[in-house]
Each structure stands twice: as structure tokens, then as C-alpha cells.
Design a protein around this motif. Structure first.
Motif, PDB file in Angstrom:
ATOM      1  N   ARG A 172      33.140  36.242  41.980  1.00  0.00           N
ATOM      2  CA  ARG A 172      32.682  36.201  40.299  1.00  0.00           C
ATOM      3  C   ARG A 172      33.702  37.014  39.606  1.00  0.00           C
ATOM      4  O   ARG A 172      34.523  37.660  40.399  1.00  0.00           O
ATOM      5  CB  ARG A 172      31.326  36.855  40.325  1.00  0.00           C
ATOM      6  CG  ARG A 172      30.320  36.087  40.845  1.00  0.00           C
ATOM      7  CD  ARG A 172      28.987  36.842  40.578  1.00  0.00           C
ATOM      8  NE  ARG A 172      27.960  35.912  41.282  1.00  0.00           N
ATOM      9  CZ  ARG A 172      26.865  36.234  41.709  1.00  0.00           C
ATOM     10  NH1 ARG A 172      26.311  37.443  41.806  1.00  0.00           N
ATOM     11  NH2 ARG A 172      25.788  35.239  42.191  1.00  0.00           N
ATOM     12  N   PRO A 173      33.611  36.946  38.608  1.00  0.00           N
ATOM     13  CA  PRO A 173      34.748  37.817  37.576  1.00  0.00           C
ATOM     14  C   PRO A 173      34.748  39.198  38.124  1.00  0.00           C
ATOM     15  O   PRO A 173      35.955  39.949  37.981  1.00  0.00           O
ATOM     16  CB  PRO A 173      34.391  37.426  36.163  1.00  0.00           C
ATOM     17  CG  PRO A 173      33.716  35.944  36.291  1.00  0.00           C
ATOM     18  CD  PRO A 173      32.974  36.148  37.671  1.00  0.00           C
ATOM     19  N   LEU A 174      33.679  39.876  38.308  1.00  0.00           N
ATOM     20  CA  LEU A 174      33.686  41.535  38.468  1.00  0.00           C
ATOM     21  C   LEU A 174      34.299  41.479  39.907  1.00  0.00           C
ATOM     22  O   LEU A 174      35.005  42.467  39.983  1.00  0.00           O
ATOM     23  CB  LEU A 174      32.133  41.801  38.642  1.00  0.00           C
ATOM     24  CG  LEU A 174      32.087  43.321  38.670  1.00  0.00           C
ATOM     25  CD1 LEU A 174      32.717  43.938  37.687  1.00  0.00           C
ATOM     26  CD2 LEU A 174      30.592  43.632  38.810  1.00  0.00           C
ATOM     27  N   ASP A 175      34.046  40.471  40.974  1.00  0.00           N
ATOM     28  CA  ASP A 175      34.580  40.809  42.174  1.00  0.00           C
ATOM     29  C   ASP A 175      36.016  40.702  41.996  1.00  0.00           C
ATOM     30  O   ASP A 175      36.866  41.616  42.641  1.00  0.00           O
ATOM     31  CB  ASP A 175      34.291  39.677  43.115  1.00  0.00           C
ATOM     32  CG  ASP A 175      32.772  39.481  43.329  1.00  0.00           C
ATOM     33  OD1 ASP A 175      32.432  38.532  43.448  1.00  0.00           O
ATOM     34  OD2 ASP A 175      32.060  40.692  43.303  1.00  0.00           O
ATOM     35  N   VAL A 176      36.704  39.670  41.248  1.00  0.00           N
ATOM     36  CA  VAL A 176      38.028  39.774  41.029  1.00  0.00           C
ATOM     37  C   VAL A 176      38.651  41.140  40.537  1.00  0.00           C
ATOM     38  O   VAL A 176      39.659  41.309  40.807  1.00  0.00           O
ATOM     39  CB  VAL A 176      38.381  38.369  40.333  1.00  0.00           C
ATOM     40  CG1 VAL A 176      40.105  38.319  40.011  1.00  0.00           C
ATOM     41  CG2 VAL A 176      38.037  37.177  40.922  1.00  0.00           C
ATOM     42  N   GLU A 177      37.830  41.336  39.399  1.00  0.00           N
ATOM     43  CA  GLU A 177      38.591  42.430  38.646  1.00  0.00           C
ATOM     44  C   GLU A 177      38.598  43.713  39.533  1.00  0.00           C
ATOM     45  O   GLU A 177      39.334  44.395  39.577  1.00  0.00           O
ATOM     46  CB  GLU A 177      37.518  42.653  37.277  1.00  0.00           C
ATOM     47  CG  GLU A 177      38.428  43.179  36.126  1.00  0.00           C
ATOM     48  CD  GLU A 177      37.607  43.629  35.057  1.00  0.00           C
ATOM     49  OE1 GLU A 177      37.383  42.852  33.978  1.00  0.00           O
ATOM     50  OE2 GLU A 177      36.805  44.571  35.196  1.00  0.00           O
ATOM     51  N   PHE A 178      37.534  43.892  40.165  1.00  0.00           N
ATOM     52  CA  PHE A 178      37.553  45.205  41.132  1.00  0.00           C
ATOM     53  C   PHE A 178      38.521  45.142  42.426  1.00  0.00           C
ATOM     54  O   PHE A 178      39.342  46.023  42.229  1.00  0.00           O
ATOM     55  CB  PHE A 178      36.172  45.210  41.871  1.00  0.00           C
ATOM     56  CG  PHE A 178      36.071  46.358  42.831  1.00  0.00           C
ATOM     57  CD1 PHE A 178      36.470  46.261  44.096  1.00  0.00           C
ATOM     58  CD2 PHE A 178      35.574  47.827  42.498  1.00  0.00           C
ATOM     59  CE1 PHE A 178      36.207  47.252  45.052  1.00  0.00           C
ATOM     60  CE2 PHE A 178      35.512  48.738  42.999  1.00  0.00           C
ATOM     61  CZ  PHE A 178      35.597  48.473  44.307  1.00  0.00           C
ATOM     62  N   MET A 179      38.678  43.967  42.935  1.00  0.00           N
ATOM     63  CA  MET A 179      39.617  43.991  44.049  1.00  0.00           C
ATOM     64  C   MET A 179      41.234  43.948  43.657  1.00  0.00           C
ATOM     65  O   MET A 179      42.047  44.615  44.156  1.00  0.00           O
ATOM     66  CB  MET A 179      39.622  42.600  44.899  1.00  0.00           C
ATOM     67  CG  MET A 179      38.237  42.595  45.542  1.00  0.00           C
ATOM     68  SD  MET A 179      37.923  41.582  46.944  1.00  0.00           S
ATOM     69  CE  MET A 179      37.481  40.067  46.135  1.00  0.00           C
ATOM     70  N   LYS A 180      41.439  43.624  42.280  1.00  0.00           N
ATOM     71  CA  LYS A 180      42.745  43.538  41.798  1.00  0.00           C
ATOM     72  C   LYS A 180      43.028  44.822  41.323  1.00  0.00           C
ATOM     73  O   LYS A 180      44.067  45.546  41.431  1.00  0.00           O
ATOM     74  CB  LYS A 180      42.866  42.824  40.400  1.00  0.00           C
ATOM     75  CG  LYS A 180      42.870  41.153  41.029  1.00  0.00           C
ATOM     76  CD  LYS A 180      44.004  40.214  40.026  1.00  0.00           C
ATOM     77  CE  LYS A 180      45.134  40.649  40.394  1.00  0.00           C
ATOM     78  NZ  LYS A 180      46.071  39.571  40.002  1.00  0.00           N
ATOM     79  N   ALA A 181      42.152  45.825  40.971  1.00  0.00           N
ATOM     80  CA  ALA A 181      42.050  47.184  40.520  1.00  0.00           C
ATOM     81  C   ALA A 181      42.332  48.036  41.704  1.00  0.00           C
ATOM     82  O   ALA A 181      43.080  49.065  41.537  1.00  0.00           O
ATOM     83  CB  ALA A 181      41.157  47.414  39.557  1.00  0.00           C
ATOM     84  N   LEU A 182      41.831  47.713  42.910  1.00  0.00           N
ATOM     85  CA  LEU A 182      42.118  48.396  44.063  1.00  0.00           C
ATOM     86  C   LEU A 182      42.775  48.156  45.002  1.00  0.00           C
ATOM     87  O   LEU A 182      42.937  48.775  45.998  1.00  0.00           O
ATOM     88  CB  LEU A 182      40.618  48.826  44.344  1.00  0.00           C
ATOM     89  CG  LEU A 182      40.027  49.950  43.937  1.00  0.00           C
ATOM     90  CD1 LEU A 182      39.439  49.753  42.564  1.00  0.00           C
ATOM     91  CD2 LEU A 182      38.883  50.643  44.524  1.00  0.00           C
ATOM     92  N   HIS A 183      43.259  46.738  45.012  1.00  0.00           N
ATOM     93  CA  HIS A 183      43.910  46.361  46.188  1.00  0.00           C
ATOM     94  C   HIS A 183      45.309  46.945  46.626  1.00  0.00           C
ATOM     95  O   HIS A 183      45.929  47.087  47.556  1.00  0.00           O
ATOM     96  CB  HIS A 183      44.283  44.841  46.235  1.00  0.00           C
ATOM     97  CG  HIS A 183      45.102  44.507  44.919  1.00  0.00           C
ATOM     98  ND1 HIS A 183      45.579  43.221  45.109  1.00  0.00           N
ATOM     99  CD2 HIS A 183      45.623  44.940  44.027  1.00  0.00           C
ATOM    100  CE1 HIS A 183      46.253  42.948  44.078  1.00  0.00           C
ATOM    101  NE2 HIS A 183      46.587  44.142  43.266  1.00  0.00           N
ATOM    102  N   GLN A 184      45.884  47.883  45.483  1.00  0.00           N
ATOM    103  CA  GLN A 184      47.237  48.591  45.833  1.00  0.00           C
ATOM    104  C   GLN A 184      46.780  50.200  46.138  1.00  0.00           C
ATOM    105  O   GLN A 184      47.754  50.785  46.112  1.00  0.00           O
ATOM    106  CB  GLN A 184      48.190  48.519  44.340  1.00  0.00           C
ATOM    107  CG  GLN A 184      48.506  46.890  44.481  1.00  0.00           C
ATOM    108  CD  GLN A 184      49.797  46.721  44.116  1.00  0.00           C
ATOM    109  OE1 GLN A 184      50.256  47.063  43.152  1.00  0.00           O
ATOM    110  NE2 GLN A 184      50.354  45.819  44.797  1.00  0.00           N
ATOM    111  N   ARG A 185      45.379  50.550  46.326  1.00  0.00           N
ATOM    112  CA  ARG A 185      45.078  51.861  46.309  1.00  0.00           C
ATOM    113  C   ARG A 185      44.518  51.930  47.675  1.00  0.00           C
ATOM    114  O   ARG A 185      44.532  52.973  48.186  1.00  0.00           O
ATOM    115  CB  ARG A 185      44.039  52.074  45.171  1.00  0.00           C
ATOM    116  CG  ARG A 185      44.654  52.386  43.646  1.00  0.00           C
ATOM    117  CD  ARG A 185      43.559  52.777  42.872  1.00  0.00           C
ATOM    118  NE  ARG A 185      44.111  53.149  41.709  1.00  0.00           N
ATOM    119  CZ  ARG A 185      44.277  52.955  40.655  1.00  0.00           C
ATOM    120  NH1 ARG A 185      44.003  51.377  40.621  1.00  0.00           N
ATOM    121  NH2 ARG A 185      44.931  53.430  39.436  1.00  0.00           N
ATOM    122  N   VAL A 186      43.714  50.980  48.186  1.00  0.00           N
ATOM    123  CA  VAL A 186      43.005  51.096  49.266  1.00  0.00           C
ATOM    124  C   VAL A 186      43.002  49.720  50.211  1.00  0.00           C
ATOM    125  O   VAL A 186      43.236  48.776  49.719  1.00  0.00           O
ATOM    126  CB  VAL A 186      41.519  51.373  49.128  1.00  0.00           C
ATOM    127  CG1 VAL A 186      40.576  50.491  48.301  1.00  0.00           C
ATOM    128  CG2 VAL A 186      40.981  52.079  50.003  1.00  0.00           C
TER     129      VAL A 186
END
Lengths: 310, 427
Positions: A147-161
Motif C-alpha cells: 500500500r502507499p504507506l508501506d512504500v513510503e515507510f520502506m523508502k524512508a528507511l531502507h538506507q538507514r536500516v
């Protein structure tokens, strides 16, 4: 003589690490009701959330995202593990979830910042490493994929964790539905450019079984999991499971879900790699960015002083 | 009581001495209804992928439509489709309305609005038809929503914030029947707790869901029992699995087979009974007599209609309508007059401005003309002088030429003499 030296060396490393104990910080994220707490309890065979209070819909309308930590010490055959679970209650639960990933990203950055300061300090004997080594992101099985929220979350965090996507409450999906959904989610992850945790390729000289296992692991993403806080009787044994009128779901039955794969990966085979990637990639990225922006600030400040002096 | 009523209305009740035959009136009504056919409109509200289409397919045992919606719609939309079904000699015109994209946006504050707007639009269409002078209410395709199935996600915890917000905005407009979707992920004990929690949340937040009617003795008991089972935990499937020696609608898992029509597995049969077999007519009636009437009253009040005029005398709709029409007419005339006046005024102003401009222009012209005249006269004077000079010069020239010619015919000494004379003039 050569191999004897190596074996004593590895034994010594082994002994020292056992003495020191291990630590691991695991974050779980996803909207309420996807079984995150139950899964954590199942993974580590404890009851971390005994006293928690669940909020109702009315209370959650104005709720903001919190970050909570639970730390436990567990031991197995003399090996001690300090396990820290980081929860994100409130994530995705409000009516307006704009930027609800921000507190999570800030938390991760804060741990990096604290480590960065400690590492640059004079006394580095007892640095506490609170950096997040892995984030299990729970995807709802009730939709058609991300869902849009899943995409947003993962894109915000994939370079941090390190993000490990989880297909939650998988007992709502029949086997063909599981396959279809996994394939769709993997396609969407690639389509949106989300960089999830990559299992390291195994060496070419590993045995075939290991290679097959490794391949199977890679194709299991996202892990379709079922968790349970209760023990039931199934096929003459007592197992963790869920009792339904039409049958019993066994959490540790590989034919029922990927729980065992996830636990193996997370605890038995890849825990160290998750920590290494956190240290060598995510933290180093943060550190480099920090230094760069500090340098920029210093240069700016110096230029400003020069200008005001002239 | 009936006898009390009859006494008041001066109506006597009599006994007949034989069989007349009007006991067939209910049958006549049934026949007529069957002839006309029935119309039923269902609205399904729920997150994308929660199983709305599958449940409707299962309820009506038909594969209605076939595609998967996307999660990435920027807004919530509604999609309606009408089908003609027939069971023995009863024809049903079924309209299914589904939300598309519900629950997908990151900001869901406005998600309920398109649903409310859709329901209101159907009421409005009906109202417009009702108010027409020449109306065709009896052949009108009634698109008003008779029931809203609200699909609750089977988290096992409680309602979602979006659910609460949406149902609060719908409960005064439509009959809501909440269902727990994909209920085969909730165990029996969890389900009990879940249902209790859901109902208590609805009650404590004042959400009015549809209650199966308990005034008709024949169905009161079963309806009351059913009211206590809400929300229905449903599972939908059009796939068939062999159980025993029968093919049944089911979902096949590695750990067992969930049978849709097994009441021990889920409440699907209860929902079908309540929705279609027992209470369809009550749902239609409640929609018309309660929800639609409320909409109509609010709308008409908004437009300024009232049942009781000044001095508390009852006012008929026609009178009010006429009065309104007259008022609007007067208003329109007034506005027209106003616009006309404004127009005339503007024209006058413009005219004045133009006249002024004309005057200025004229003055400038006059001024220039004068200047021009003066200049011309000056030039004329100059010319005259110049002409006089030219004439004088010509005369002089002519004279000197004659003189010159004579002296040349004489001798060159004359020339010298002339020269000397000329030169001596200079000395």
C-alpha cells in the motif's frame, strides 16, 4: 600445524564472544493488528508484552507514533543474548498518517548519532551499541500487495536500516494466494526501488544443500508468518499454534508458514551479518554524511568570518 | 385498539353472512409485486482487497466481476453495477456499489465524503422525481441504497479509526450491517472477544447500526438472536472443494478446509438469511420511511419550506412552492431591474467620458489650427518679402546687363573707366 593454529584461534574467538555475550536490536513496524507482538513472542519464546494495553479506535484517532523499547536477556547453552525490541505503536493507525515514518527515522538516526559521538570520544571502553540492526516490516495480507504507506515507510528507511519484509497473519492465505502475493510484493519492491536486506550470496565452495537452502531463503521474501502465544495439541505433540474449528495451524510447521525460515535467518544464520551490514553500510553512510555536513558548516562559518573581517 | 379507532372514526365493524373473497388481497399484492419485480441496492464499504466482491459473489452465487483494484488510487471512488437476477418467477434488479481505493490513502480524512455524497445523490434523484409535476415514480429505477455492508478488518483488536469516522457519517443515511471480513484468520475465542469489543466501541461512540426488526412475531425470535451475533464473521469463496462426497464452497488450507456454509466455521449463512431471506423488505422500507424521509426533510427545510406557516396554520407544499416560485420570480425581476439600471448608469458615465474626451480633442484641434494659421501668415509675409527682393534683384540685373552690353560695344577703356569708377567708389 597450520590448521591446528586456525582451530585454536577460532576456539579462542568463540570462547571470548561467549564470555562477552551478544546484543541485538530488532525493530518491528507496521499498523496495529498484524500480529507483531505475537510474532516477537513466538520468535524468542518469551512473553514480552504481558502488561500492554491496547487502545481502541476512538483513542487512536489523535494518537501519534511512539517509539518503545523492551530489553531482555536470554541465554542458550551458555551463550547470552541481550535482545532489544523496538516497537512503533501508533504507526499507520491514525486517520491522517502523513509522515508518520518520521519519528521512526529520527530514532534510528539518534542511535547512529549517539554511537558516532561515543566512538569519537576519549574513553571508548564501554560504548553501548543501541543501533537498530534489523527492521521487520509487517505487510497486511488482507490487501493485494503493498500500500502507499508501506512504500513510503520502506523508502524512508531502507538506507538507514536492514529491512526484512514480513507478510503477516499468513493463515488468511491459501498456498496459491501466498505465492501470488509474494511474487506481487517482490515485483512492487523492485518497481518502487526499495532496497531491502539482501542475503549475502553463499560461497561457490559451499555444499549443494546449503546453496539450495540459501536460494530458497531468497525466494521466500516476504516471509509469510503466523505467530502464536498459545500451545496446542497437534498430531500427538504440544506445539505453538492456532486452534480453528477446521484444523490446527502449527507455527513451526514449514508446510504451514515461513516462521522457521525467518527464525533461522534472523537468529541462527544471519544475525551477525545483519549487524555487520548495519555497521559497515548504514552506519558508515550516516557517519560520512554527518562529517560532510559538519565540514560544510565549518567551511561556511569560516567564510563568513573571513568576510566579516575584511 | 382497533375498536377504539373505529368508534372515534364513526366506523362500525360488521360481520358478513358469507364468503366475499377479499381475503385474496395479500395474494393480489404478491402477484403484483412479482409482476413488477424487486429492486435491491447494496453498498459495500471496505479496504481494497478485503473481500467485498467475493462476498457478494458468494451471497448471490454468481460471478459478477473479475478484476483486482489497485492500492494507489489518489481518492476514494464508488463503482455501481446493476444486474438482473431471477429465482423461480421472482425477478430481482440488483445494484451493487463498491468503494474503490477506500483505506489506501496516507491521509484518510476525506475518505468518507465520496460515500456520503453518493448516498445523498441517490436520495436527491428520487426527490427530484417526486417533486416533478409529471412524474413516473412507479417505473422509476430506485437507486437509493437499501443496505451498507461495512467490512471490518480481522485484526482481532478493535475498530480502525477510519471505520469509526466513516460509520459515524453514514449511520443516519443508510442501514449499516457491519461484517468481520476474512474471518477465517480469527479463532473462536478471539472472535468472541473481538465481537464484544467491536459492538461496545460502536455503542460507546453512538454509531447506529441496523437492527433486525423484532415487531413481527413470526421472525422476532430469530431476528433478536441474530442481533446478538453482530457483527457477522464472514468468509467468501466461489471455489469448490470436495468434502465427504459433496462439492462445497470452501477455502483449502494445508491445515484444513474452511467451509463457507458451515455455521460452525463462520456466520455466512446467518448473513445470507438475514440480508436476503428475512429482512430485505424491511431494509427497503427503512430506507424509504426513515433515511430518505430524513434527507427529504432536511433538504426542503434548507430550501425554506416549512409545514407550518405564520400564525401556526398548516401550509401545503404546493402553496409554499408557489410562494417560493413567486418570491424567486420577484427576486429575479428585481435583479434584472438592478442590472438594467446599472447598465444605463454605466452607459451614461461612459458617454460623459467620451464627450469630455471629444471636447478636449476639439480644443486641441482648434489650438493647432490657430498655430498653423499664424505660422502660415508668417511664412506668407516672408514669401512676400522674398518675392519683392527677387523682383528688385531682377530689375537690377536687367539694368546692369543693358548697361554692360552698351559699354562693351564701345571700347575696353570704358571697361577700364568702369572699373576705375567702380574701384574709386571703394576708395
Amino acid at each position: 600445524m597450520h590448521s591446528a593454529f586456525l582451530s585454536t584461534r577460532t576456539t579462542r574467538i568463540h570462547r571470548k564472544s561467549v564470555k562477552k555475550g551478544f546484543d541485538f536490536t530488532l525493530m518491528v513496524a507496521g499498523e496495529s493488528g498484524l500480529g507483531k507482538s505475537t510474532l516477537v513472542n513466538s520468535l524468542f519464546l518469551t512473553d514480552l508484552y504481558r502488561d500492554r494495553k491496547l487502545l481502541g479506535a476512538e483513542e487512536r484517532i489523535m494518537q501519534t507514533v511512539e517509539i518503545t523499547k523492551h530489553a531482555v536477556d536470554i541465554e542458550e547453552k551458555g551463550v547470552r543474548l541481550r535482545l532489544t525490541i523496538v516497537d512503533t505503536p501508533g504507526f499507520g493507525d491514525a486517520v491522517n498518517n502523513t509522515e508518520c515514518w518520521k519519528p521512526v527515522a529520527e530514532y534510528i538516526d539518534q542511535q547512529f548519532e549517539q554511537y558516532f559521538r561515543d566512538e569519537s570520544g576519549l574513553n571508548r571502553k564501554n560504548i553501548q551499541d543501541n543501533r537498530v540492526h534489523c527492521c521487520l516490516y509487517f505487510i497486511s495480507p488482507f490487501g493485494h500487495g503493498l500500500r502507499p504507506l508501506d512504500v513510503e515507510f520502506m523508502k524512508a528507511l531502507h538506507q538507514r536500516v536492514n529491512i526484512v519484509p514480513i507478510l503477516a497473519k499468513a493463515d488468511t492465505l491459501t498456498p496459491p494466494e501466498v505465492d501470488r502475493k509474494k511474487r506481487k510484493i517482490r515485483e512492487e519492491i523492485e518497481h518502487f526501488g526499495i532496497k531491502i536486506y539482501q542475503f549475502p550470496d553463499c560461497d561457490s565452495d559451499e555444499d549443494e544443500d546449503f546453496k539450495l537452502q540459501d536460494q530458497a531463503l531468497k525466494e521466500s521474501i516476504p516471509f509469510a508468518v503466523i505467530g502464536s502465544n498459545t500451545v496446542v495439541e497437534a498430531r500427538g505433540r504440544r506445539v505453538r499454534g492456532r486452534l480453528y474449528p477446521w484444523g490446527i495451524v502449527e507455527v513451526e510447521n514449514p508446510g504451514h508458514c515461513d516462521f522457521v525460515k525467518l527464525r533461522t535467518m534472523l537468529v541462527r544464520t544471519h544475525m551477525q551479518d545483519l549487524k555487520d551490514v548495519t555497521r559497515e553500510t548504514h552506519y558508515e553512510n550516516y557517519r560520512a554524511q554527518c562529517i560532510q555536513s559538519m565540514t560544510r558548516l565549518v567551511v561556511k562559518e569560516r567564510n563568513r568570518k573571513d568576510r566579516s573581517r575584511n | 385498539s382497533l375498536s377504539g379507532y373505529l368508534k372515534r372514526e364513526n366506523v362500525r365493524s360488521l360481520t358478513m353472512s358469507g364468503h366475499v373473497g377479499f381475503e385474496s388481497l395479500p395474494d393480489q399484492l404478491v402477484n403484483r409485486s412479482i409482476q413488477q419485480g424487486f429492486c435491491f441496492n447494496i453498498l459495500c464499504v471496505g479496504e481494497t482487497g478485503i473481500g467485498k466482491s467475493t462476498l457478494i459473489d458468494t451471497l448471490f452465487n454468481t460471478n459478477f466481476e473479475d478484476y483486482e483494484s489497485s492500492h494507489f488510487c489518489p481518492n476514494v471512488k464508488l463503482k455501481a453495477q446493476t444486474y438482473e437476477l431471477q429465482e423461480s418467477n421472482v425477478r430481482l434488479k440488483l445494484t451493487i456499489v463498491n468503494t474503490v481505493g477506500f483505506g489506501d490513502q496516507i491521509n484518510k480524512e476525506e475518505s468518507y465524503q465520496p460515500i456520503v455524497d453518493y448516498i445523498d445523490a441517490q436520495f436527491e434523484a428520487y426527490l427530484q422525481e417526486e417533486l416533478k409535476i409529471k412524474r413516473s415514480l412507479f417505473t422509476y429505477h430506485d437507486s437509493r441504497i437499501h443496505v451498507c455492508l461495512y467490512f471490518i478488518s480481522p485484526t482481532g483488536h478493535s475498530l480502525k479509526t477510519l471505520d469509526l469516522l466513516t460509520m459515524k457519517n453514514l449511520d443516519s443515511k443508510v442501514n449499516i450491517i457491519p461484517v468481520i471480513a476474512k474471518a477465517d484468520t480469527v479463532s473462536k475465542t478471539e472472535l468472541q472477544k473481538f465481537k464484544i469489543k467491536l459492538m461496545s466501541e460502536l455503542v460507546s461512540n453512538g454509531v447506529q447500526i441496523y437492527q433486525f426488526p423484532t415487531d413481527d412475531d413470526t421472525i422476532a425470535k430469530v431476528n433478536a438472536a441474530m442481533n446478538g451475533q453482530l457483527p457477522f464473521a464472514v468468509v467468501g469463496s466461489m471455489d469448490e472443494v470436495k468434502v465427504g462426497n459433496k462439492m462445497v464452497k470452501a477455502r483449502q488450507y494445508p491445515w484444513g478446509v474452511v467451509q463457507v456454509e458451515n455455521e460452525n466455521h463462520c456466520d455466512f449463512v446467518k448473513l445470507r438469511e438475514m440480508l436476503i431471506c428475512t429482512n430485505m423488505e424491511d431494509l427497503r422500507e427503512q430506507t424509504h420511511t426513515r433515511h430518505y424521509e430524513l434527507y427529504r426533510r432536511c433538504k426542503l427545510e434548507e430550501m425554506g419550506f416549512t409545514d407550518v406557516g405564520p400564525e401556526n396554520k398548516p401550509v401545503s407544499l404546493q402553496e409554499t412552492y408557489e410562494a417560493k416560485r413567486h418570491e424567486f420570480h420577484g427576486e429575479r425581476q428585481r435583479k434584472e431591474e438592478e442590472m438594467k439600471q446599472m447598465f444605463v448608469q454605466r452607459v451614461k458615465e461612459k458617454e460623459a467620458i467620451l464627450k469630455e474626451a471629444e471636447r478636449e480633442l476639439q480644443a486641441k484641434f482648434e489650438h493647432l489650427k490657430r498655430l498653423h494659421q499664424e505660422e502660415r501668415m508668417k511664412l506668407e509675409e516672408k514669401r512676400r518679402l522674398l518675392e519683392e527682393e527677387i523682383i528688385a534683384f531682377s530689375k537690377k540685373k536687367a539694368t546692369s546687363e543693358i548697361f554692360h552690353g552698351q559699354s562693351f560695344l564701345a571700347t575696353g577703356s570704358n571697361l577700364r573707366k568702369d572699373k576705375d569708377r567702380k574701384n574709386s567708389n571703394f576708395l
